[in-house]
Scaffold this motif. Structure first.
Motif, PDB file in Angstrom:
ATOM      1  N   LEU A 221       0.824  -1.212   0.000  1.00  0.00           N
ATOM      2  CA  LEU A 221       0.000   0.000   0.000  1.00  0.00           C
ATOM      3  C   LEU A 221       0.855   1.257   0.000  1.00  0.00           C
ATOM      4  N   ALA A 222       2.039   1.193   0.618  1.00  0.00           N
ATOM      5  CA  ALA A 222       2.926   2.359   0.612  1.00  0.00           C
ATOM      6  C   ALA A 222       3.360   2.708  -0.810  1.00  0.00           C
ATOM      7  N   ARG A 223       3.435   1.694  -1.679  1.00  0.00           N
ATOM      8  CA  ARG A 223       3.844   1.941  -3.068  1.00  0.00           C
ATOM      9  C   ARG A 223       2.681   2.395  -3.950  1.00  0.00           C
ATOM     10  N   VAL A 230      -0.171   4.830   6.443  1.00  0.00           N
ATOM     11  CA  VAL A 230       0.469   3.577   6.041  1.00  0.00           C
ATOM     12  C   VAL A 230       1.956   3.633   6.347  1.00  0.00           C
ATOM     13  N   ARG A 231       2.621   4.689   5.906  1.00  0.00           N
ATOM     14  CA  ARG A 231       4.060   4.818   6.165  1.00  0.00           C
ATOM     15  C   ARG A 231       4.344   5.035   7.649  1.00  0.00           C
ATOM     16  N   ALA A 232       3.462   5.753   8.317  1.00  0.00           N
ATOM     17  CA  ALA A 232       3.662   5.952   9.755  1.00  0.00           C
ATOM     18  C   ALA A 232       3.618   4.623  10.503  1.00  0.00           C
ATOM     19  N   TRP A 250      10.941   3.597   4.834  1.00  0.00           N
ATOM     20  CA  TRP A 250       9.533   3.898   4.620  1.00  0.00           C
ATOM     21  C   TRP A 250       9.141   5.297   5.089  1.00  0.00           C
ATOM     22  N   GLY A 251       9.975   5.936   5.880  1.00  0.00           N
ATOM     23  CA  GLY A 251       9.613   7.261   6.377  1.00  0.00           C
ATOM     24  C   GLY A 251      10.316   8.414   5.709  1.00  0.00           C
ATOM     25  N   CYS A 252      11.270   8.112   4.797  1.00  0.00           N
ATOM     26  CA  CYS A 252      12.082   9.199   4.239  1.00  0.00           C
ATOM     27  C   CYS A 252      11.327  10.076   3.252  1.00  0.00           C
ATOM     28  N   VAL A 257      10.043  12.828   9.660  1.00  0.00           N
ATOM     29  CA  VAL A 257       9.527  11.582  10.229  1.00  0.00           C
ATOM     30  C   VAL A 257      10.667  10.703  10.741  1.00  0.00           C
ATOM     31  N   THR A 258      11.792  10.689  10.041  1.00  0.00           N
ATOM     32  CA  THR A 258      12.895   9.798  10.391  1.00  0.00           C
ATOM     33  C   THR A 258      13.985  10.560  11.135  1.00  0.00           C
TER      34      THR A 258
END
Length: 404
Positions: A221-223, A230-232, A250-252, A257-258
């Motif tokens: 789903l992130a893609r 989703v990424r969180a 996944w957070g960049c 976020v990262t």
């Protein structure tokens, strides 16, 4: 499909014939299997013999009790790895909209679409062709009759045709258009958003109930979606399991976020495998959309850590410059109106015809003027549109004098 040809296809899938013939039969069977249960089962058994449990489950799961547990598990894993915000389960299983989803996969489908899917948006090919022919033929005949009606009134000052010559073809075309409108019903934005929200919520639930399945589904789903939750969730899961590289991965794409340590760990993951295009590998691993700006969010810091040179900003795509194509066709709607006026007032046929054409020419002059003042267009194009506007204005003036 004729039974003789169907039997021949089933026989080829059973292993007889050369490898090339079997491959060709397999390709054809995938296309025809959804509407032929016997062929579908043969295809499932064919994949079982090949040792492909995911494909065997794909084609055989619709038969209760046929699929083995490991085939169901492999199929389910494959579906989770290809999840998106739409009906990916029904689409991959090649289910008709009236066919129910097998119970082994029902939890991945919105409850409203388990027993039957959304109704198809388009009519059958024959209905579509017939309706299109009715619309194009009827409305086209109406405009041809209207042009002849108005032209005769302008030149001869009188008309011989009946109003029915104009209206009857148009009514047939209008009836065809009305009949086709419900067939092209589109799913509302609310319906699409609800299905997308269900898929994301199901992935978040699976992350707690079955972490391996939920993680694979969230990565897919992130893609395919741009939902921040989703990424969180993937970042939180990576931190909980002590995987800083995955947290950075996944957070960049989001800003802030990262952490620097997570971005550094992700950069190390990227450099672990040599690549001629580091930016491409970074975007692929992070599942970032190719339209994203590599210089935005924490992604820019990751690219600096791997030594990549940020590309120059892509120039923005020129907006859709008015006037739209439909604007140029809109003035033609004046022709049937003028033809009706001529039929109702035959004594004034000549001025009505001239006035109708004057309105059309005036409309085109205004549309050309609008196109000419749009500064986004090249200068040469604007000059051309302005010349067209002047010509149409002169034609409209002459027709207006003719009408008076």
């Amino acid at each position: 499909m004729r039974k003789k040809k169907l039997d021949a296809l089933i026989q080829r899938l059973s292993g007889e014939g050369s490898t090339a013939e079997v491959r060709a039969a397999r390709t054809e069977a995938k296309w025809r299997a959804p509407s032929h249960p016997e062929l579908r089962r043969t295809l499932a058994e064919h994949y079982r013999r090949l040792g492909d449990p995911a494909q065997a489950g794909r084609w055989g799961l619709v038969f209760p009790g046929w699929a083995k547990p490991h085939e169901v598990a492999r199929l389910r894993w494959f579906l989770l790895a290809n999840a998106d915000g739409g009906g990916f389960v029904r689409r991959y299983l090649e289910l008709g909209w009236r066919e129910p989803v097998p119970p082994e996969l029902a939890d991945l489908v919105p409850p409203a679409h388990v027993d039957s899917g959304p109704k198809p948006d388009a009519p059958s090919f024959a209905v579509g062709c017939g309706g299109a022919a009715l619309v194009v033929g009827g409305i086209g005949a109406m405009f041809i009759a209207a042009v002849r009606f108005v032209g005769q009134a302008l030149i001869a000052g009188s008309v011989d045709e009946s109003l029915l010559d104009v209206l009857v073809p148009g009514l047939f075309g209008l009836a065809g258009a009305i009949a086709l409108v419900p067939a092209f019903r589109k799913r509302s934005k609310d319906e699409r958003a609800a299905a997308r929200r269900f898929t994301i919520e199901r992935a978040l639930t699976l992350l707690d109930e079955r972490p391996d399945e939920g993680r694979v589904m969230l990565q897919s789903l992130a893609r395919t979606t741009d939902d921040a939750s989703v990424r969180a969730a993937l970042v939180t899961d990576a931190r909980r399991n002590g995987r800083p590289a995955d947290a950075g991965r996944w957070g960049c794409t989001e800003d802030g976020v990262t952490t620097p340590a997570e971005r550094d760990a992700f950069a190390t993951m990227i450099l672990r495998r040599p690549s001629t295009n580091v930016i491409e590998r970074t975007l692929t691993l992070s599942g970032a959309a190719w339209s994203i700006d590599p210089g935005s969010g924490d992604l820019a810091d990751v690219l600096r850590r791997v030594g990549a040179t940020l590309p120059s900003p892509v120039p923005p795509v020129a907006p859709d410059i008015p006037p739209r194509l439909r604007w140029w066709f809109a003035p033609l709607l004046v022709l049937p109106v003028g033809a009706v006026g001529i039929s109702l007032l035959p004594a004034s046929a000549h001025p009505i015809a001239a006035g109708t054409l004057a309105v059309m020419a005036t409309s085109w002059a205004v549309i050309a003027f609008v196109a000419g003042v749009a500064r986004e267009r090249p200068r040469g194009h604007r000059i051309g549109y302005m010349v067209c506007a002047l010509v149409m204005a002169a034609v409209a003036t002459g027709l207006a004098f003719a009408a008076t």
